[in-house]
Design a protein around this motif. Structure first.
Motif, short mmCIF file in Angstrom:
data_model
loop_
_atom_site.label_atom_id
_atom_site.label_comp_id
_atom_site.label_asym_id
_atom_site.label_seq_id
_atom_site.Cartn_x
_atom_site.Cartn_y
_atom_site.Cartn_z
N VAL A 300 37.88 -58.61 -0.67
CA VAL A 300 37.74 -60.06 -0.73
C VAL A 300 37.75 -60.57 -2.16
O VAL A 300 38.16 -61.70 -2.43
CB VAL A 300 36.46 -60.51 0.01
CG1 VAL A 300 35.22 -59.98 -0.69
CG2 VAL A 300 36.39 -62.03 0.13
N CYS A 301 37.34 -59.74 -3.11
CA CYS A 301 37.29 -60.15 -4.51
C CYS A 301 38.51 -59.71 -5.29
O CYS A 301 38.55 -59.82 -6.52
CB CYS A 301 36.02 -59.61 -5.17
SG CYS A 301 34.51 -60.19 -4.40
N GLY A 302 39.52 -59.17 -4.61
CA GLY A 302 40.77 -58.82 -5.25
C GLY A 302 40.66 -57.60 -6.17
O GLY A 302 39.65 -56.91 -6.22
N ALA A 303 41.74 -57.36 -6.90
CA ALA A 303 41.81 -56.21 -7.80
C ALA A 303 40.79 -56.34 -8.93
O ALA A 303 40.69 -57.41 -9.56
CB ALA A 303 43.22 -56.08 -8.37
N ASP A 333 39.18 -68.86 -3.58
CA ASP A 333 40.18 -67.84 -3.31
C ASP A 333 40.06 -66.80 -4.41
O ASP A 333 40.53 -66.98 -5.52
CB ASP A 333 41.59 -68.45 -3.30
CG ASP A 333 42.68 -67.38 -3.19
OD1 ASP A 333 42.36 -66.26 -2.74
OD2 ASP A 333 43.84 -67.67 -3.55
N TRP A 334 39.37 -65.70 -4.08
CA TRP A 334 39.09 -64.66 -5.08
C TRP A 334 40.05 -63.49 -4.98
O TRP A 334 39.93 -62.51 -5.72
CB TRP A 334 37.66 -64.15 -4.88
CG TRP A 334 36.65 -65.24 -4.77
CD1 TRP A 334 36.44 -66.25 -5.65
CD2 TRP A 334 35.73 -65.47 -3.70
NE1 TRP A 334 35.43 -67.08 -5.21
CE2 TRP A 334 34.97 -66.63 -4.01
CE3 TRP A 334 35.44 -64.79 -2.50
CZ2 TRP A 334 33.98 -67.12 -3.18
CZ3 TRP A 334 34.45 -65.28 -1.67
CH2 TRP A 334 33.73 -66.43 -2.01
N THR A 335 41.01 -63.57 -4.04
CA THR A 335 41.85 -62.41 -3.76
C THR A 335 42.77 -62.05 -4.92
O THR A 335 43.31 -60.95 -4.96
CB THR A 335 42.69 -62.66 -2.50
OG1 THR A 335 43.44 -63.88 -2.65
CG2 THR A 335 41.78 -62.79 -1.28
N GLY A 336 42.98 -63.00 -5.85
CA GLY A 336 43.79 -62.66 -7.03
C GLY A 336 43.08 -61.73 -7.98
O GLY A 336 43.69 -61.15 -8.88
N GLY A 337 41.76 -61.58 -7.80
CA GLY A 337 41.00 -60.60 -8.57
C GLY A 337 40.78 -60.98 -10.02
O GLY A 337 40.82 -62.16 -10.41
N CYS A 338 40.57 -59.97 -10.84
CA CYS A 338 40.22 -60.15 -12.25
C CYS A 338 41.23 -59.46 -13.16
O CYS A 338 42.01 -58.61 -12.72
CB CYS A 338 38.82 -59.56 -12.51
SG CYS A 338 37.52 -60.20 -11.44
N ARG A 339 41.19 -59.83 -14.43
CA ARG A 339 42.02 -59.20 -15.44
C ARG A 339 41.18 -58.99 -16.69
O ARG A 339 40.18 -59.67 -16.90
CB ARG A 339 43.22 -60.07 -15.77
CG ARG A 339 42.85 -61.40 -16.39
CD ARG A 339 44.05 -62.30 -16.59
NE ARG A 339 43.66 -63.60 -17.14
CZ ARG A 339 44.48 -64.64 -17.23
NH1 ARG A 339 45.73 -64.53 -16.79
NH2 ARG A 339 44.06 -65.78 -17.75
N ARG A 340 41.58 -58.07 -17.51
CA ARG A 340 40.84 -57.78 -18.73
C ARG A 340 41.02 -58.92 -19.74
O ARG A 340 42.12 -59.44 -19.90
CB ARG A 340 41.30 -56.46 -19.32
CG ARG A 340 40.83 -55.26 -18.51
CD ARG A 340 41.42 -53.96 -19.05
NE ARG A 340 40.86 -52.81 -18.33
CZ ARG A 340 41.28 -52.39 -17.14
NH1 ARG A 340 42.27 -53.05 -16.55
NH2 ARG A 340 40.72 -51.35 -16.56
N SER A 341 39.93 -59.26 -20.39
CA SER A 341 40.00 -60.29 -21.42
C SER A 341 40.86 -59.83 -22.59
O SER A 341 41.54 -60.64 -23.25
CB SER A 341 38.59 -60.63 -21.92
OG SER A 341 37.77 -61.04 -20.85
N SER A 342 40.86 -58.53 -22.85
CA SER A 342 41.71 -57.92 -23.89
C SER A 342 42.48 -56.78 -23.25
O SER A 342 41.88 -55.92 -22.60
CB SER A 342 40.87 -57.39 -25.05
OG SER A 342 40.11 -58.43 -25.65
N PRO A 343 43.80 -56.73 -23.39
CA PRO A 343 44.59 -55.68 -22.73
C PRO A 343 44.29 -54.30 -23.30
O PRO A 343 43.88 -54.15 -24.45
CB PRO A 343 46.03 -56.10 -23.01
CG PRO A 343 45.95 -56.95 -24.24
CD PRO A 343 44.65 -57.66 -24.17
N LEU A 344 44.49 -53.29 -22.45
CA LEU A 344 44.31 -51.91 -22.89
C LEU A 344 45.38 -51.55 -23.92
O LEU A 344 46.48 -52.11 -23.92
CB LEU A 344 44.39 -50.95 -21.70
CG LEU A 344 43.36 -51.16 -20.58
CD1 LEU A 344 43.60 -50.18 -19.45
CD2 LEU A 344 41.94 -51.01 -21.13
#
Length: 849
Positions: A300-303, A333-344
């Motif tokens: 439900v909270c996405g990736a 709508d949380w299914t889009g999930g999260c992303r890193r504030s700074s990329p790896l």
């Protein structure tokens, strides 16, 4: 979620007069904002635009409900760019019902964006007509035979199921009806969550994520209910049925009372939710959900998102991450999930400066990859760092090393009291991301010298300023409290301490008290010599008293109801002189009225009036105020009776205000043993259903004239129930002996009472002092309602609005199931002294009756 999060959304509609037609045909299409209305005016079909999207859709909605609530959408994935050029018509070529217009993707010419898509070849097809029926079904009728339905919206549900509609399989066409969630509150495009009947031929329904991952099941049809659905779903408002014929197998349901308005929605958060329209509050009231726990919905909270059942909303991003779409999260709508504030940062040769952030006590994401060659935590961490696609790892002595590549899902936060065991997940972050987290920690309590110097300077400035501000703060405090009397239209009076001391004769006539102070009788005189009896509550304890004082003034200062005690004013004259002035209740509390030794026996008519009064007062708190108010301490001591025995709910020091955007609140356990709902004792966030449970316990006491939970034995005193019954001491029904001397025995009346209700012997539950002088119909209603109120799972309990309707006889009250916790008491009556449910300590045994 929340006061209750209602699935209805405010929609932007054209602010012009709309023409309503009876039918749609080739000769009479619907254009622009025209609509077609059902015969009795219950439903309406036409174009609508959700929220501020600027996109237009063909939909069906309730005609006479002010909260615009859509139950069906035609062109879900193909919105129109405007309504002015749109047209819903019967095609003159093939007789299909079709929507024509400019699509939102920028098409240069109008085209068919939605159609009933039937193969029609009869000569009279162009004479077909469409109409909306009073059950919400949009139908296309044969032009040569109007009784022949060619197409209907009930065969193609979107996210909502209404009474008389169905879900299942059409065996003749092989088509499955299913509900599919909206993408979000402003976008009816098909979302990730859906439900449908078992494709293998059983009667069971499954809920899916992304059409493939099953996360909840209804259980098979037992002939009366689906095995895993609460019985309340099939007993309170409607009759749910499952039918299998050579033509179809499907679920449908019909209302017991056609005046009831209810709907079931596959929400964009993955739960199927039942709502009931409450005319009194002009709002949709949440009834039940499946699955009952939000975090049981898969992904439900996405990736990379974390589901936390104790937070509002339930989804959040781990440290170092942020929502992938802030706008989607705003729309729940949380299914889009999260992303890193700074990329790896990872080179092709595997070299990296990335590191890891530990997430403790979590339920690990699904589908890990085991690394058998990594025998230690260091080796496991190194293996993850050396692979650029590795996102996280976990290591334990028992489970070894596991890693996740790509975007993992279904991560959950657990707590110490959870039945599941938590693990530690190490989430991969970039060096800059870790540095940002570290910098944030130092801001919260680090020891860098510049920070320390700043703190010292701030402290010196504060010390210098404190002398100048002390008198300002003292005066502002009194002014702020006085202003509380004027907030939100309140007419509270502000009294001096001397006035109230004189009115109460130096607090000499004590009426009662509790954990936050004592209540005294007083007489106030106005300038014309008129006298008014009042009850003055003197809060005791400085910090705690001030907190309770503010809570009670803020709560009662904004509400007025005939079944709520009226706050007349207050006094604030120093931390040790906090007083509240209430209207005086000459008949005292319900506790004294029912249980005080030597008191007269209240008549059944008076008791039933008190039941209704308390229920109406709680219903107002839950649904009639600007903010939902959970009382949190419903018990006979907090129910007062005026000279006419009108019940008024009192003592709002523990009340919890819950915003309309939320359905529950996280709060420490408080209240009174014997009235506390199970979820509260378990440390879970509470909702208004906690008050419902407490009310159910009070209902039993009103019906029976005895305490629900009595302690008998040395140190416990005489049972209040026996005192109320005439002073005869009850015997230990388990045959107590001398060995039990000095021990305490728990008498838990609802165990026995619920059993009698289940057996249909409600007369045995009534107070014997009434000698049968009761209304049998009202007694049965009250007993069954009490059993529904004390169900273990809060979603099985009715709302207080439904309780009022039940007691008033507006809706039927069917036989409730035995609450499981009470059933356990019946089956295992002796080893109860340590039950967490009751928080009873030091007793040797428990007695069911």
């Amino acid at each position: 979620m929340s006061l209750i999060v209602v699935a209805a959304v405010a929609f932007c509609l054209a602010p012009c007069l709309v023409a309503a037609a009876d039918t749609v045909s080739a000769r009479r299409p619907l254009r622009g904002n025209d609509t077609v209305v059902s015969a009795q005016g219950k439903f309406e079909a036409g174009l609508f635009s959700p929220g501020s999207s600027g996109r237009f859709y063909l939909g069906i909605w309730y005609k006479n409900i002010p909260v615009h609530t859509v139950i069906w959408v035609g062109n879900r994935a193909s919105p129109l760019s405007n309504a002015t050029s749109a047209e819903l018509r019967v095609s003159p070529d093939d007789g299909n019902l079709e929507l024509v217009g400019f699509t939102a993707d920028g098409s240069a010419a109008p085209g068919v964006v939605w159609s009933s898509n039937l193969s029609l070849s009869s000569p009279g097809s162009s004479n077909n007509t469409a109409e909306i029926r009073d059950n919400g079904n949009l139908v296309l009728l044969d032009g040569g035979n109007s009784s022949n339905v060619l197409w209907q919206s009930f065969d193609h549900p979107t996210d909502t199921l209404v009474p008389e509609a169905w879900l299942g399989e059409d065996k003749l066409t092989g088509v499955y009806q299913r509900m599919t969630s909206w993408r979000n509150a402003e976008d009816p495009a098909p979302g990730l969550f859906s439900n449908t009947i078992d494709t293998n031929g059983t009667s069971e329904f499954f809920y899916f994520w992304n059409g493939s991952r099953m996360y909840w099941r209804s259980g098979v049809w037992t002939g009366r209910v689906f095995a895993l659905l609460p019985e309340a779903v099939n007993n309170v408002l409607f009759n749910q049925t499952y039918v299998e014929t050579p033509a179809h197998r499907r679920l449908s349901w019909a209302l017991y009372d056609n005046a009831t308005i209810t709907r079931q929605v596959m929400d964009n958060t993955g739960q199927a939710k039942q709502y009931i329209w409450v005319p009194a509050s002009q709002s949709w009231q949440f009834f039940w959900a499946a699955p009952t726990v939000q975090c049981d919905v898969y992904a439900v909270c996405g990736a990379l998102g974390v589901c936390d059942q104790r937070s509002q909303p339930s989804c959040r991003c781990p440290p170092g991450l942020e929502p992938a779409s802030e706008n989607d999260w705003r729309l729940s709508d949380w299914t889009g999930g999260c992303r890193r504030s700074s990329p790896l940062v990872c080179a092709r040769n595997g070299s990296t400066t990335d590191g890891f952030q530990a997430l403790t006590n979590v339920k690990l994401p699904d589908d890990p990859l085991a690394l058998d060659h990594a025998k230690s935590k260091a080796e496991c961490e190194s293996a993850c760092l050396n692979n650029c696609s590795c996102q996280a790892y976990t290591f334990s002595d028992g489970g070894g090393c596991a890693v996740w590549h790509g975007e993992f899902r279904n991560l959950q936060q657990l707590y110490a009291d959870s039945t599941a065991s938590g693990s530690e997940l190490h989430l991969r972050l970039s060096e800059s991301g870790l540095r940002d987290l570290s910098r944030g920690s130092k801001k919260k309590g680090g020891v860098e010298w510049p920070v320390v110097l700043g703190i010292v300077l701030a402290c010196v400035a504060a010390l210098v300023a404190s002398a100048l501000l002390a008198w300002v703060l003292l005066s502002r405090r009194r002014r702020r409290l006085r202003n509380m009397a004027n907030e939100k239209g309140s007419s509270l009076a502000v009294y001096s301490y001397g006035d109230l001391r004189a009115a109460t004769k130096n607090f000499s006539e004590r009426l009662g008290g509790g954990g936050f102070g004592s209540v005294y009788r007083g007489v106030l005189k106005d300038g014309e010599g008129n006298s008014t009896e009042v009850a003055v509550k003197k809060l005791e304890g400085l910090r705690q008293g001030d907190k309770q004082f503010r809570a009670e003034v803020n709560t009662l200062g904004r509400i007025q109801h005939v079944n709520l005690v009226r706050l007349l004013g207050f006094c604030s004259s120093g931390d040790d002189k906090l007083l509240l002035v209430y209207e005086y209740m000459p008949n005292g509390s319900l506790e004294g009225y029912l249980f005080k030794a030597g008191s007269s026996c209240p008549s059944w008519r008076d008791r039933y009036g008190i039941m209704l009064g308390v229920a109406r007062g709680l219903a107002y708190l839950h649904d009639g105020c600007r903010e939902r108010i959970i009382h949190c301490d419903v018990k006979p001591e907090n129910i007062l009776l005026d000279k006419d025995l009108c019940a008024k709910i009192a003592d709002f020091g523990m009340a919890k205000l819950v915003g309309r955007d939320f359905s529950r609140a996280l709060t420490t356990m408080r209240g009174t043993v014997g009235y506390l709902a199970p979820e509260w004792i378990s440390g879970l966030p509470i909702s208004a259903k906690a008050d419902v449970y407490s009310f159910g316990m009070v209902l039993f006491e009103l019906i029976s004239g005895r305490r629900n939970a009595d302690l008998q034995g040395e140190g416990a005193g005489q049972s209040s129930s026996s005192g109320a019954a005439g002073g005869e001491e009850e015997e230990d029904s388990n045959g107590g002996s001398d060995a039990d001397a000095g021990r305490r025995v728990l008498m838990f009346f609802p165990v026995w009472a619920a059993g009698k209700v289940a057996e249909g012997e409600v007369g045995a539950v009534a107070d014997p002092r009434l000698r049968g002088d009761v209304s049998e119909e009202q007694l049965e209603r009250a007993c069954r309602t009490a059993c529904w109120c004390i169900q273990d799972q809060e979603e099985h309990r009715p709302t207080m609005a439904q309780v009022v309707q039940a007691l008033e006889g507006v809706i039927p009250v069917h036989m409730p199931p035995m609450p499981r916790a009470l059933q356990n008491l019946v089956n295992n009556p002796l080893p109860l002294c340590g039950m967490p449910l009751l928080f009873m300590q030091g007793c040797s045994k428990a007695v069911v009756m």
